[in-house]
Scaffold this motif. Structure first.
Motif, short mmCIF file in Angstrom:
data_model
loop_
_atom_site.label_atom_id
_atom_site.label_comp_id
_atom_site.label_asym_id
_atom_site.label_seq_id
_atom_site.Cartn_x
_atom_site.Cartn_y
_atom_site.Cartn_z
N UNK A 1 -15.68 -12.21 -5.34
CA UNK A 1 -14.38 -10.65 -5.26
C UNK A 1 -15.56 -9.30 -4.79
N UNK A 2 -15.18 -8.95 -3.96
CA UNK A 2 -15.34 -7.38 -3.12
C UNK A 2 -15.04 -6.00 -3.98
N UNK A 3 -16.00 -5.34 -3.87
CA UNK A 3 -15.67 -4.00 -4.65
C UNK A 3 -13.97 -3.13 -4.15
N UNK A 4 -13.97 -3.62 -2.75
CA UNK A 4 -12.56 -3.28 -2.03
C UNK A 4 -11.85 -3.82 -2.75
N UNK A 5 -11.53 -5.35 -3.06
CA UNK A 5 -10.74 -5.93 -4.15
C UNK A 5 -10.33 -5.46 -5.11
N UNK A 6 -10.90 -4.77 -6.04
CA UNK A 6 -10.96 -3.76 -7.34
C UNK A 6 -10.08 -2.12 -6.46
N UNK A 7 -8.54 -2.50 -7.10
CA UNK A 7 -7.58 -1.75 -6.88
C UNK A 7 -8.15 -0.04 -7.06
N UNK A 8 -8.67 0.15 -7.96
CA UNK A 8 -8.83 1.97 -7.66
C UNK A 8 -10.01 2.16 -6.86
N UNK A 9 -11.11 1.71 -6.79
CA UNK A 9 -12.28 1.41 -5.96
C UNK A 9 -11.62 1.37 -4.23
N UNK A 10 -10.61 -0.14 -4.01
CA UNK A 10 -10.08 0.47 -3.12
C UNK A 10 -9.55 1.98 -2.24
N UNK A 11 -8.89 2.15 -3.40
CA UNK A 11 -8.31 3.51 -3.14
C UNK A 11 -9.20 4.52 -3.27
N UNK A 12 -10.12 4.55 -3.38
CA UNK A 12 -11.53 5.53 -3.37
C UNK A 12 -12.05 5.65 -1.78
N UNK A 13 -11.37 3.52 -1.27
CA UNK A 13 -12.14 4.66 0.59
C UNK A 13 -11.14 5.00 0.78
N UNK A 14 -10.28 4.93 0.87
CA UNK A 14 -9.28 5.59 1.97
C UNK A 14 -8.30 6.58 1.09
N UNK A 15 -8.92 7.58 0.23
CA UNK A 15 -8.46 8.68 -0.65
C UNK A 15 -8.05 9.56 0.05
N UNK A 16 -6.62 10.10 0.22
CA UNK A 16 -6.54 11.14 1.45
C UNK A 16 -7.83 12.73 0.97
N UNK B 1 -13.56 -6.56 5.49
CA UNK B 1 -13.00 -5.79 7.02
C UNK B 1 -11.08 -6.68 6.71
N UNK B 2 -11.17 -7.46 6.95
CA UNK B 2 -10.25 -9.00 6.76
C UNK B 2 -9.01 -8.42 5.49
N UNK B 3 -9.91 -8.23 4.24
CA UNK B 3 -9.02 -8.32 3.14
C UNK B 3 -9.28 -6.46 3.49
N UNK B 4 -9.07 -5.43 3.41
CA UNK B 4 -9.24 -4.37 3.59
C UNK B 4 -7.63 -4.30 3.86
N UNK B 5 -7.63 -5.15 5.40
CA UNK B 5 -6.91 -4.88 6.28
C UNK B 5 -5.28 -5.69 5.67
#
Length: 269
Positions: free
Chosen positions: A75-90, A241-245
């Motif tokens: 598991x990577x941090x960005x795969x944790x749902x809210x962590x992923x959201x925080x990266x791209x939080x508008x 990066x692929x997982x983020x996409x």
């Protein structure tokens, strides 16, 4: 508890004042007290607990230190749902839009629940071109303190204007976390505060004088101005990066997770 969708739907853009942009450019940092809404903080903290308590953080570190043995982490941090959201939080990306003033790419995410007795981290900077031969491209670290900073946590210390120097990351490491002339100590911040650093700014984590206190919930994300090739810090950076996409974290920002902005991974000496 609100859903991730509602957090995104109700995110309000933040317009920086001209003096805030000027402060970042001149001093190399900007403090945003209480920037993260409480509902986002309440949702991301359990993810940090899981990241630490389930051994996912340790496994992630193993994958960087010995990729041949451990491979890609489960598991990577960005795969944790809210962590992923925080990266791209508008609102956060809106701040970066104003400070960088150009397209940028996500570099990496780091998450931790630091114990009260966590050692200090010596003076350093995090600009990924370590010799800083060319400072024309901006790299930013957004440091999120989920429960803020106070007398029960270690503090963040920054050295204003040091982001203009051409110095190796470890040029001041021999000073440990000693006080330096001109430093600014950030030790009182409300929950949900974010400190935005130019990644070339020297900073340190100064520990408490005793081992009592409370955990320090900390998430940081870094972003790099597009226009040069940036060295990745994780051997599995293409997979990240692929997982983020695949997770569709930023459908309206195709450059944010584009591999073309990176050079090949080089294992640190």
């Amino acid at each position: 508890m609100t859903s991730n969708a509602s957090l995104l739907d109700h995110a309000t853009p933040v317009a920086l004042r001209s003096n805030q942009v000027q402060q970042f450019q001149e001093l190399g940092y900007l403090v945003l007290p209480g920037f993260l809404p409480q509902d986002l903080v309440d949702q991301i903290k359990p993810e940090v607990d899981r990241w630490v308590d389930d051994g996912l953080r340790a496994r992630s570190i193993d994958s960087v230190r010995n990729p041949e043995k451990f491979g890609v982490p489960p598991v990577m941090e960005l795969e944790l749902p809210v962590h992923g959201e925080l990266i791209t939080w508008s609102p956060l990306l809106g701040i970066l839009d104003q400070l960088i003033g150009a397209p940028y790419v996500f570099h990496h995410l780091h998450s931790d629940r630091q114990a009260p007795d966590v050692p200090g981290k010596p003076w350093h900077h995090d600009y990924e071109h370590s010799t800083q031969d060319d400072l024309s491209a901006t790299m930013i670290h957004a440091l999120h303190y989920l429960e803020g900073l106070d007398a029960e946590t270690s503090s963040l210390v920054v050295l204003p204007r040091s982001h203009r120097e051409r110095a190796d990351k470890a040029a001041r490491a021999h000073l440990n976390t000693d006080s330096l002339a001109g430093e600014v100590v950030l030790e009182e911040l409300p929950p949900g505060s974010t400190v935005v650093l130019h990644s070339a700014l020297f900073h340190a984590r100064r520990p408490r004088s005793d081992v009592s206190g409370k955990p320090r919930y900390f998430v940081d994300a870094s972003y790099c101005e597009v226009g040069r090739l940036w060295p990745p810090v994780k051997p599995y950076w293409r997979y990240m990066l692929r997982r983020a996409r695949e997770l569709n974290l930023a459908p309206d920002r195709p450059e944010l997770f584009a591999e073309r902005n990176f050079s090949e991974y080089v294992r640190p000496a």
